[in-house]
Design a protein around this motif. Structure first.
Motif, PDB file in Angstrom:
ATOM      1  N   HIS A  27       0.806  -1.217   0.000  1.00  0.00           N
ATOM      2  CA  HIS A  27       0.000   0.000   0.000  1.00  0.00           C
ATOM      3  C   HIS A  27       0.844   1.274   0.000  1.00  0.00           C
ATOM      4  O   HIS A  27       0.327   2.348   0.241  1.00  0.00           O
ATOM      5  CB  HIS A  27      -0.917  -0.006   1.231  1.00  0.00           C
ATOM      6  N   ARG A  32       1.583   3.116  -5.604  1.00  0.00           N
ATOM      7  CA  ARG A  32       0.360   3.668  -6.228  1.00  0.00           C
ATOM      8  C   ARG A  32       0.659   4.274  -7.597  1.00  0.00           C
ATOM      9  O   ARG A  32      -0.198   4.287  -8.470  1.00  0.00           O
ATOM     10  CB  ARG A  32      -0.309   4.674  -5.297  1.00  0.00           C
ATOM     11  N   SER A  35       0.837   0.965  -9.750  1.00  0.00           N
ATOM     12  CA  SER A  35      -0.338   0.102  -9.844  1.00  0.00           C
ATOM     13  C   SER A  35      -1.504   0.834 -10.491  1.00  0.00           C
ATOM     14  O   SER A  35      -2.458   0.208 -10.926  1.00  0.00           O
ATOM     15  CB  SER A  35      -0.770  -0.356  -8.451  1.00  0.00           C
ATOM     16  N   SER A  38      -4.423   1.385  -6.803  1.00  0.00           N
ATOM     17  CA  SER A  38      -4.758   0.356  -5.820  1.00  0.00           C
ATOM     18  C   SER A  38      -3.495  -0.124  -5.127  1.00  0.00           C
ATOM     19  O   SER A  38      -2.395   0.262  -5.491  1.00  0.00           O
ATOM     20  CB  SER A  38      -5.416  -0.836  -6.503  1.00  0.00           C
ATOM     21  N   ALA A  39      -3.670  -1.016  -4.167  1.00  0.00           N
ATOM     22  CA  ALA A  39      -2.512  -1.691  -3.608  1.00  0.00           C
ATOM     23  C   ALA A  39      -1.853  -2.493  -4.727  1.00  0.00           C
ATOM     24  O   ALA A  39      -2.519  -2.947  -5.655  1.00  0.00           O
ATOM     25  CB  ALA A  39      -2.931  -2.617  -2.477  1.00  0.00           C
ATOM     26  N   ALA A 110      -0.659  -7.518   3.963  1.00  0.00           N
ATOM     27  CA  ALA A 110      -0.746  -6.166   3.409  1.00  0.00           C
ATOM     28  C   ALA A 110       0.372  -5.376   4.067  1.00  0.00           C
ATOM     29  O   ALA A 110       0.440  -5.305   5.297  1.00  0.00           O
ATOM     30  CB  ALA A 110      -2.103  -5.541   3.714  1.00  0.00           C
ATOM     31  N   CYS A 113       1.043  -0.359   5.310  1.00  0.00           N
ATOM     32  CA  CYS A 113      -0.306   0.151   5.551  1.00  0.00           C
ATOM     33  C   CYS A 113      -0.278   1.540   6.197  1.00  0.00           C
ATOM     34  O   CYS A 113      -1.314   2.187   6.312  1.00  0.00           O
ATOM     35  CB  CYS A 113      -1.099  -0.845   6.397  1.00  0.00           C
ATOM     36  N   LYS A 116      -1.650   3.485   3.553  1.00  0.00           N
ATOM     37  CA  LYS A 116      -2.900   2.966   2.987  1.00  0.00           C
ATOM     38  C   LYS A 116      -3.944   4.084   2.819  1.00  0.00           C
ATOM     39  O   LYS A 116      -4.073   4.955   3.665  1.00  0.00           O
ATOM     40  CB  LYS A 116      -3.435   1.877   3.926  1.00  0.00           C
ATOM     41  N   GLN A 117      -4.668   4.026   1.732  1.00  0.00           N
ATOM     42  CA  GLN A 117      -5.747   4.986   1.476  1.00  0.00           C
ATOM     43  C   GLN A 117      -7.090   4.405   1.919  1.00  0.00           C
ATOM     44  O   GLN A 117      -7.239   3.189   2.005  1.00  0.00           O
ATOM     45  CB  GLN A 117      -5.803   5.300  -0.027  1.00  0.00           C
ATOM     46  N   HIS A 120      -8.677   1.724  -0.206  1.00  0.00           N
ATOM     47  CA  HIS A 120      -8.004   0.419  -0.287  1.00  0.00           C
ATOM     48  C   HIS A 120      -8.692  -0.571   0.645  1.00  0.00           C
ATOM     49  O   HIS A 120      -8.879  -0.272   1.814  1.00  0.00           O
ATOM     50  CB  HIS A 120      -6.535   0.529   0.140  1.00  0.00           C
TER      51      HIS A 120
END
Ligand SMILES: [Zn+2]
Ligand SMILES: [Zn+2]
Length: 132
Positions: A27, A32, A35, A38-39, A110, A113, A116-117, A120
């Motif tokens: 993440h 980002r 990708s 996304s993760a 994961a 993190c 992380k958004q 996600h």
């Protein structure tokens, strides 16, 4: 089991035979970009089990980092295939989207993190790590 993959345009083809050491969703901010938002769904494999079977990838390393990752991608269509990461010597981190068959992917963790958004979604029951 032999796995094969290619870039979007088909200029690059590859295969690997060795075991999959881990399956991760990353993440982090950098992933980002690569990708699309996304993760980043990736697997970790031994470098020696991997080979290019068609074409030569282009590589990219950030010049502002002391130990940058080396990113391998298609210079024609831009598909990012895999990464050599200094914290994982002898290993390659391969993005699963370029594998011909990747429906078997089952993330175990994961990572990053901390970045992380909210949009996600982390699958239930996997390890959730702040960093790697
Ligand atoms: Zn390509
Ligand atoms: Zn990442």
């Amino acid at each position: 089991m032999k796995q094969t993959g290619r870039c979007y345009c088909g200029d690059l083809h590859y295969e690997f035979t060795g075991p999959v050491h881990s399956q991760i969703l990353c993440h982090c901010r950098e992933c980002r970009y690569l990708s699309g938002g996304s993760a980043n769904a990736s697997i970790v494999i031994a470098e020696e089990s991997f080979q290019w079977t068609k074409g030569e990838p282009k590589t990219y390393q950030r010049s502002d980092l002391e130990t940058p990752r080396t990113r391998f991608f298609c210079e024609n269509c831009g598909t990012h295939i895999c990464v050599k990461s200094p914290p994982r010597p002898g290993m390659l981190v391969l993005k699963i989207g370029s594998l011909d068959e990747h429906s078997w992917f089952k993330p175990e963790a994961a990572i990053y993190c901390c970045d992380k958004q909210e949009f996600h979604v982390i699958p239930e029951g996997i390890k959730v790590l702040d960093k790697a």
